[in-house]
Design a protein around this motif. Structure first.
Motif, PDB file in Angstrom:
ATOM      1  N   MET A   1       0.830  -1.211   0.000  1.00 13.34           N
ATOM      2  CA  MET A   1       0.000   0.000   0.000  1.00 13.34           C
ATOM      3  C   MET A   1       0.864   1.261   0.000  1.00 13.34           C
ATOM      4  O   MET A   1       0.567   2.213  -0.716  1.00 13.34           O
ATOM      5  CB  MET A   1      -0.931   0.014   1.213  1.00 13.34           C
ATOM      6  CG  MET A   1      -1.737   1.286   1.333  1.00 13.34           C
ATOM      7  SD  MET A   1      -2.778   1.398   2.776  1.00 13.34           S
ATOM      8  CE  MET A   1      -1.602   1.480   4.082  1.00 13.34           C
ATOM      9  N   LYS A   2       1.938   1.274   0.763  1.00 12.16           N
ATOM     10  CA  LYS A   2       2.786   2.469   0.854  1.00 12.16           C
ATOM     11  C   LYS A   2       3.488   2.766  -0.474  1.00 12.16           C
ATOM     12  O   LYS A   2       3.807   3.908  -0.762  1.00 12.16           O
ATOM     13  CB  LYS A   2       3.801   2.302   1.970  1.00 12.16           C
ATOM     14  CG  LYS A   2       3.161   2.199   3.336  1.00 12.16           C
ATOM     15  CD  LYS A   2       4.090   2.662   4.413  1.00 12.16           C
ATOM     16  CE  LYS A   2       3.502   2.474   5.785  1.00 12.16           C
ATOM     17  NZ  LYS A   2       2.486   3.398   6.136  1.00 12.16           N
TER      18      LYS A   2
ATOM     19  N   GLN B   1      -3.358   6.880   1.869  1.00 14.82           N
ATOM     20  CA  GLN B   1      -3.206   5.780   2.821  1.00 14.82           C
ATOM     21  C   GLN B   1      -4.200   5.921   3.963  1.00 14.82           C
ATOM     22  O   GLN B   1      -4.764   4.926   4.435  1.00 14.82           O
ATOM     23  CB  GLN B   1      -1.778   5.749   3.369  1.00 14.82           C
ATOM     24  CG  GLN B   1      -0.734   5.458   2.310  1.00 14.82           C
ATOM     25  CD  GLN B   1       0.676   5.630   2.821  1.00 14.82           C
ATOM     26  OE1 GLN B   1       0.908   5.680   4.027  1.00 14.82           O
ATOM     27  NE2 GLN B   1       1.628   5.731   1.903  1.00 14.82           N
TER      28      GLN B   1
END
Length: 161
Positions: free
Chosen positions: A66-67, A76
């Protein structure tokens, strides 16, 4: 049918045949044979397919962490909102594939899909997610450009001479 000649007879007849209210549907958990819950989420022109399963909180979007995929902290945070509202941070692993739109729409689509998958996995979480508005698709999309206009509504600059 009985003879109804007065208001009291009518009240007693209606009271005897009171309508039966339907009970609220009992929601059951929906999981596949691997123990995952699946849902699709949509936002703007983005469509996300989301699978969740119990785990350590790892989120993978289109094969990336995700990052890495959503580099901006705001995106995020949008994705983590569903877990925060349901109070299950770090308890589920998420695997998502998302297409279409831009990064902002894709983050919203994944959030929508995660929310729907969470309520399918654990129906008790539905109340909190619905109250936060995460189960409703945000239908706002960009307005189309009209013929004879510069943008959707903006006209060309008027010139008197």
């Amino acid at each position: 049918m009985a003879d109804i000649k007065s208001l009291d007879d009518l009240k007693s007849a209606v009271g005897a045949a009171a309508p039966v209210q339907a009970a609220a549907p009992v929601r059951v958990a929906v999981r596949d044979k691997l123990g995952r819950a699946y849902a699709t989420g949509k936002r703007k022109n983005a469509i996300a397919r989301v699978w969740i399963k119990p785990g350590s909180g790892k989120v993978v979007v289109n094969g990336k962490a995700m990052k890495d995929y959503f580099a901006r902290p705001v995106l995020q945070m949008i994705l983590a909102q569903a877990f925060t509202v349901a109070n299950v941070e770090g308890q589920f692993d998420v695997m998502a594939t998302v297409k279409g739109g831009g990064l902002s729409g894709q983050a919203g689509a994944v959030k929508h899909g995660v929310s729907k998958a969470l309520q399918l996995y654990e129906p008790a979480l539905r109340g909190a997610l619905k109250a936060a508005g995460f189960l409703t698709r945000d239908s706002r999309v960009v307005e189309r450009k009209k013929y004879g206009k510069r943008k959707a509504r903006r006209s060309f600059q008027f010139s008197k001479r």
